[in-house]
Design a protein around this motif. Structure first.
Motif, PDB file in Angstrom:
ATOM      1  N   UNK A  21     -30.189  62.491  54.618  1.00 40.32           N
ATOM      2  CA  UNK A  21     -29.615  61.975  55.866  1.00 40.32           C
ATOM      3  C   UNK A  21     -29.220  60.519  55.721  1.00 40.32           C
ATOM      4  N   UNK A  22     -30.087  59.753  54.989  1.00 39.82           N
ATOM      5  CA  UNK A  22     -29.811  58.336  54.799  1.00 39.82           C
ATOM      6  C   UNK A  22     -28.531  58.128  53.989  1.00 39.82           C
ATOM      7  N   UNK A  23     -28.369  58.945  52.933  1.00 38.86           N
ATOM      8  CA  UNK A  23     -27.154  58.866  52.113  1.00 38.86           C
ATOM      9  C   UNK A  23     -25.927  59.193  52.951  1.00 38.86           C
ATOM     10  N   UNK A  24     -26.039  60.245  53.780  1.00 33.97           N
ATOM     11  CA  UNK A  24     -24.912  60.655  54.609  1.00 33.97           C
ATOM     12  C   UNK A  24     -24.534  59.560  55.602  1.00 33.97           C
ATOM     13  N   UNK A  25     -25.552  58.925  56.196  1.00 34.79           N
ATOM     14  CA  UNK A  25     -25.280  57.906  57.211  1.00 34.79           C
ATOM     15  C   UNK A  25     -24.589  56.694  56.609  1.00 34.79           C
ATOM     16  N   UNK A  26     -24.872  56.406  55.320  1.00 32.45           N
ATOM     17  CA  UNK A  26     -24.239  55.275  54.669  1.00 32.45           C
ATOM     18  C   UNK A  26     -22.850  55.618  54.149  1.00 32.45           C
ATOM     19  N   UNK A  27     -22.596  56.908  53.947  1.00 25.81           N
ATOM     20  CA  UNK A  27     -21.333  57.319  53.325  1.00 25.81           C
ATOM     21  C   UNK A  27     -20.145  57.202  54.261  1.00 25.81           C
ATOM     22  N   UNK A  28     -20.378  56.919  55.544  1.00 24.12           N
ATOM     23  CA  UNK A  28     -19.264  56.844  56.476  1.00 24.12           C
ATOM     24  C   UNK A  28     -18.397  55.621  56.217  1.00 24.12           C
ATOM     25  N   UNK A  29     -18.915  54.602  55.585  1.00 23.62           N
ATOM     26  CA  UNK A  29     -18.103  53.442  55.284  1.00 23.62           C
ATOM     27  C   UNK A  29     -18.893  52.399  54.532  1.00 23.62           C
ATOM     28  N   UNK A  30     -18.390  51.986  53.389  1.00 22.07           N
ATOM     29  CA  UNK A  30     -19.080  51.005  52.575  1.00 22.07           C
ATOM     30  C   UNK A  30     -18.182  49.793  52.442  1.00 22.07           C
ATOM     31  N   UNK A  31     -18.589  48.691  53.052  1.00 23.14           N
ATOM     32  CA  UNK A  31     -17.743  47.514  53.057  1.00 23.14           C
ATOM     33  C   UNK A  31     -18.317  46.433  52.158  1.00 23.14           C
ATOM     34  N   UNK A  32     -17.441  45.638  51.613  1.00 23.01           N
ATOM     35  CA  UNK A  32     -17.878  44.543  50.771  1.00 23.01           C
ATOM     36  C   UNK A  32     -17.311  43.261  51.302  1.00 23.01           C
ATOM     37  N   UNK A  33     -16.362  42.647  50.569  1.00 22.91           N
ATOM     38  CA  UNK A  33     -15.760  41.403  51.007  1.00 22.91           C
ATOM     39  C   UNK A  33     -14.766  41.614  52.134  1.00 22.91           C
ATOM     40  N   UNK A  34     -14.487  42.853  52.464  1.00 20.29           N
ATOM     41  CA  UNK A  34     -13.670  43.153  53.637  1.00 20.29           C
ATOM     42  C   UNK A  34     -14.629  43.478  54.773  1.00 20.29           C
ATOM     43  N   UNK A  35     -14.793  42.547  55.695  1.00 15.41           N
ATOM     44  CA  UNK A  35     -15.735  42.709  56.800  1.00 15.41           C
ATOM     45  C   UNK A  35     -15.005  43.279  58.012  1.00 15.41           C
ATOM     46  N   UNK A  36     -15.380  44.471  58.397  1.00 14.82           N
ATOM     47  CA  UNK A  36     -14.746  45.127  59.539  1.00 14.82           C
ATOM     48  C   UNK A  36     -15.605  44.991  60.787  1.00 14.82           C
TER      49      UNK A  36
END
Length: 500
Positions: A21-36
């Motif tokens: 579940x934790x992996x799935x919840x993080x997979x929705x969007x991984x941001x780095x130097x682009x801060x949304x």
């Protein structure tokens, strides 16, 4: 007993589901130097409202005249939306109302934001403070830096009439001084309470999109990949040369080397991709995180089984195999969760309380490994002394000394980490932050290198394999070094083969 097993399986199943579940919840969007920013809300502080837009270490450009090699913060599609009630209060006649400011400040100049120099706790300028023209009413108080009069940077955006939406112009702010920069969106008008922000900002260093505190790690992981490659090549040559005398333990060592090589290579390519695109590649990151968790788990299990004398003092682990496997599985789950949280979450800022939730299980399990390893080493050394196995005893003493040194270094480094984090809550020492993860990788590599030296494949490797006690003659023969290759040793081996 059966009920206990069912409960244990249920706990493991729940842990696996939680990790999934934790992996799935993080997979929705991984941001780095682009801060949304997606419907971000403003937080009240004294007489202002603010939203933290990001913070990163940025390096000064080597060539300030080349736009392609400069650090910058770029605002794209940043939109503010206020409530209908707030829009109605201003009315259509007020063309410019509801001011929102984007404030960029280098952390060393944080005291220049607010009324500290005016002996006031206010962040926004009030009527009393505006009387002597020290600031403008309704704006954030900024005390300019005389050496750099444009900083801290202020970018204004206002609503028009009774519109409930205001768009910030696409703006690029170039950075000319190395430092840790913070971005805040702020407003002073209490009528704007309930306003939300959407859009994104792009942060870039001269060499790419990697945040400053992470940029040195790309070179580090590249160097570690080469180091594992060299170690693997030397080990492989010895492995092939003496493949007829290989011990089961040496197969496990080979696996750890291969895992370390793959892990470092994956992290290097992950950082290269991140540096060129500004976002973390989900697939590569998950693979790198998983290889990291597997390598850490297998490395600890290797230390444990070596300490237990597997293949040297005892042929198998016997009844404790399941306990060793269970500890390894639980450690893998905890380590995987922590790695995912740290590498797939928001790299800019995350809750320390939440991080503690993932760090504590790993710390406790590491302590369990250390206690079990040294307890097993003590028993193994005791057995070898009783059997008067001189060569094996010397081997394990060297291993124990190296392990003890590594534990002392680990404790000292943990103390340094605690001091580092406590003394640098705002990230002012960001240029040295990469040393924290780098140390643990170097220590793991050195420990593996020591094991490779002590248990290197040779024509006499089998003399260190488990065997029943056969008297003093055996003890004399066992004194031949593990890596020895003398003609006398070879002759003795052939004589034993004839007798056998």
């Amino acid at each position: 007993m059966a009920g206990g097993r069912r409960r244990g399986r249920g706990a493991l199943g729940a842990a696996a589901v939680l990790l999934g579940f934790f992996i799935f919840s993080l997979s929705v969007g991984v941001e780095g130097s682009i801060h949304e920013y997606e419907e971000g809300t403003f937080t009240p502080q004294t007489n202002s409202f603010f939203f933290h837009g990001g913070s990163e270490g940025l390096y000064a450009p080597k060539n300030a005249t080349s736009p392609s090699g400069r650090s910058f913060i770029q605002f794209e599609s940043v939109t503010f939306r206020r409530t209908k009630e707030a829009a109605a209060q201003h009315g259509e006649m007020e063309q410019n109302n509801g001011l929102i400011e984007a404030i960029i400040v280098e952390i060393r100049d944080r005291e220049r934001i607010g009324g500290n120099y005016l002996n006031s706790d206010a962040i926004c300028c009030t009527s009393e403070l505006a009387k002597d023209s020290s600031c403008k009413k309704g704006e954030v108080i900024i005390h300019r830096n005389s050496d750099n009069p444009d900083w801290p940077m202020r970018i204004r955006t206002s609503f028009s009439g009774s519109d409930d939406e205001a768009k910030m112009e696409t703006t690029t702010v170039y950075i000319n001084h190395t430092g840790m920069y913070y971005l805040y969106f702020m407003f002073c008008d209490p009528k704007l309470k309930g306003t939300v922000i959407s859009g994104k900002t792009i942060w870039r260093n001269p060499t790419g999109y990697l945040p400053g505190k992470m940029a040195p790690l790309m070179t580090f992981y590249g160097s570690m990949s080469l180091a594992y490659l060299v170690l693997g090549l030397i080990w492989f040559l010895q492995f092939v040369r003496f493949w007829k005398d290989i011990l089961p333990l040496q197969y496990y060592i080979t696996m750890v080397i291969a895992l370390g090589m793959c892990e470092m290579a994956l992290w290097y390519f992950e950082y290269v991709n991140f540096n060129s695109t500004g976002t973390r590649p989900m697939g590569i990151t998950v693979w790198a995180v998983t290889f990291s968790a597997v390598r850490k788990t297998v490395s600890r299990l290797l230390l444990l089984v070596v300490s237990m004398g597997f293949g040297v003092v005892r042929p198998t682990l016997g009844g404790i195999t399941s306990k060793v496997a269970l500890l390894g599985f639980i450690y893998f789950i905890a380590s995987e969760a922590l790695e995912l949280f740290e590498n797939l979450g928001n790299i800019n800022d995350f809750s320390r309380k939440v991080r503690l939730f993932f760090v504590l299980p790993v710390a406790v399990l590491d302590a369990c490994f250390i206690l079990w390893i040294f307890s097993s080493l003590s028993k193994t050394l005791e057995k070898l002394q009783m059997r008067r196995s001189t060569a094996k005893l010397e081997l394990y003493r060297k291993f124990t000394n190296c392990l003890a040194i590594s534990v002392l270094l680990s404790v000292a480094w943990i103390g340094y980490e605690l001091y580092f984090n406590a003394s640098d809550p705002l990230g002012e020492l960001w240029e040295r932050a990469w040393l924290i993860p780098a140390f643990w990788n170097i220590l793991a590599y050195l420990l593996l290198a020591v094991i490779c030296v002590l248990w290197a494949p040779s024509q006499n490797s089998t003399r260190y394999a488990f065997s029943e006690e056969i008297g003093d003659d055996f003890d004399d023969e066992e004194a031949i070094a593990l890596t020895g290759s003398g003609s006398k040793a070879s002759g003795e081996v052939r004589e034993e083969d004839k007798i056998a």
